[in-house]
Design a protein around this motif. Structure first.
Motif, short mmCIF file in Angstrom:
data_model
loop_
_atom_site.label_atom_id
_atom_site.label_comp_id
_atom_site.label_asym_id
_atom_site.label_seq_id
_atom_site.Cartn_x
_atom_site.Cartn_y
_atom_site.Cartn_z
N GLU A 180 -13.93 18.68 10.07
CA GLU A 180 -13.68 19.99 9.47
C GLU A 180 -14.90 20.49 8.71
N VAL B 231 -16.21 31.07 12.84
CA VAL B 231 -15.71 30.08 13.78
C VAL B 231 -16.88 29.58 14.64
N ARG C 288 -7.59 32.71 13.05
CA ARG C 288 -6.65 31.58 13.13
C ARG C 288 -7.22 30.39 13.88
N SER C 289 -8.34 30.55 14.56
CA SER C 289 -8.84 29.50 15.45
C SER C 289 -9.84 28.58 14.77
N LYS C 290 -9.92 27.35 15.28
CA LYS C 290 -10.88 26.36 14.79
C LYS C 290 -12.19 26.41 15.58
N ASP D 266 -6.34 25.57 17.91
CA ASP D 266 -7.49 24.65 18.01
C ASP D 266 -8.63 25.27 18.81
N GLU E 231 -3.56 30.58 8.62
CA GLU E 231 -3.49 29.16 8.95
C GLU E 231 -4.27 28.91 10.23
N LYS E 232 -5.05 27.85 10.23
CA LYS E 232 -5.84 27.51 11.42
C LYS E 232 -4.94 26.76 12.42
#
Length: 325
Positions: A305, A263, A238-240, A163, A159-160
């Motif tokens: 996104e 990313v 996990r990071s955006k 942030d 899950e992202k």
């Protein structure tokens, strides 16, 4: 292995830290004491070898060549940028005069090692240029061998939920305060913004947890100590966005790791970062200390996104084609 045989090639690997003096002294303080012991126990190997490769290039300043070809790895270029004037010490953080003296001594070792070696390898074209220009070294002696990332390790669906991810071994030099100030402003538009900072400060650095609390950002910024490699990879996945507002750099390994995790990266245009980041294609490059630019590009990526995925994929391709081990 300590000894590796491949047809007619024999490689002897000698770990300079495997000496009993390290039990009594910090390794960097034991250097002068270690050298005589190092030669005493390994003299025969040196004399019988055709080529010597020194991974930490300043150690080569103390090594006789034994009339052998010598190759060294240049691990950092920071001493080359420290001039004669102590009041113009270029790096942030406390204890500047002590650091200045340290780097001025390193400059002496740099020059001796680079003059003595037959070839040297750097991890960025930028570093090669700095060393050749500053120490008047023939560029033909230098080779750039970029850092590598094992792209195959960056797998798995997560899950992202992060942030912004920031990773830095020395917070003050890697721009940790710029991250905190950026999150403070981004919180206005993204009240639940989540930022994870991995690494730490030095003994002469500020208390970052206390500073985060003073800005009422304890719900938005989580500071973690150094993590093992698997945990770091999971945080990348996990990071955006990965943000690295570093003040000094050769070529940031964490930046390449973020790209391997698809990313997008916002990084300062220092050192060899531009050798990996194509501005506007697989990330964004900003000037040192330009928090407003960091905020602008972070908003752009957090709100789009599709753009994040597109830039992340371009970064992945860049690592796959140019920085994959």
């Amino acid at each position: 292995p300590d000894i590796e045989q491949d047809n007619n090639l024999t490689i002897y690997r000698i770990n300079m830290d495997n000496i009993f003096l390290n039990k009594f002294y910090k390794p960097h303080l034991a250097l002068f004491a270690k050298i005589p012991f190092f030669f005493f126990f390994n003299n025969k190997i040196f004399k019988e070898s055709d080529l010597i490769h020194v991974l930490s290039f300043r150690d080569a300043a103390f090594l006789p060549k034994f009339n052998k070809k010598l190759v060294v790895n240049v691990n950092d270029h920071y001493a080359a940028l420290v001039g004669l004037n102590p009041f113009k010490y270029p790096y942030p953080g406390g204890g500047k005069f002590r650091k200045y003296l340290n780097y001025r001594f390193f400059r002496i070792l740099d020059k001796i090692s680079l003059k003595k070696c037959d070839y040297f390898a750097t991890n960025a074209e930028y570093v090669k240029k700095v060393m050749c220009d500053e120490y008047k070294i023939n560029p033909d002696k230098g080779r750039c061998v970029h850092k590598g990332v094992d792209v195959s390790e960056f797998k798995g669906k997560f899950e992202k939920d992060i942030d912004i991810l920031f990773i830095g071994s020395r917070f003050i030099e890697k721009g940790a305060l710029d991250i905190i100030h950026s999150v403070k402003e981004l919180k206005r538009d993204y009240p639940k913004i989540k930022c994870v900072m991995i690494g730490g400060g030095s003994k002469i650095d500020i208390d970052y947890n206390a500073y985060v609390n003073s800005l009422a950002l304890s719900e938005n910024i989580e500071i973690k100590p150094f993590l093992d490699n698997k945990e770091v990879i999971q945080h990348h996945l996990r990071s955006k966005i990965h943000i690295l507002p570093t003040k000094i750099e050769a070529l940031a390994q964490v930046m390449l790791e973020a790209m391997a995790a698809k990313v997008p990266v916002i990084a300062t245009d220092v050192g060899g970062n531009s050798e990996a980041i194509n501005h506007g294609e697989n990330g964004f490059l900003v000037k040192v200390g330009d928090v407003e630019a960091i905020i602008k590009y972070a908003k752009l990526l957090l709100s789009d996104e599709k753009l994040r995925k597109k830039m992340g994929l371009e970064g992945y391709k860049r690592v796959l084609n140019h920085f994959n081990v």
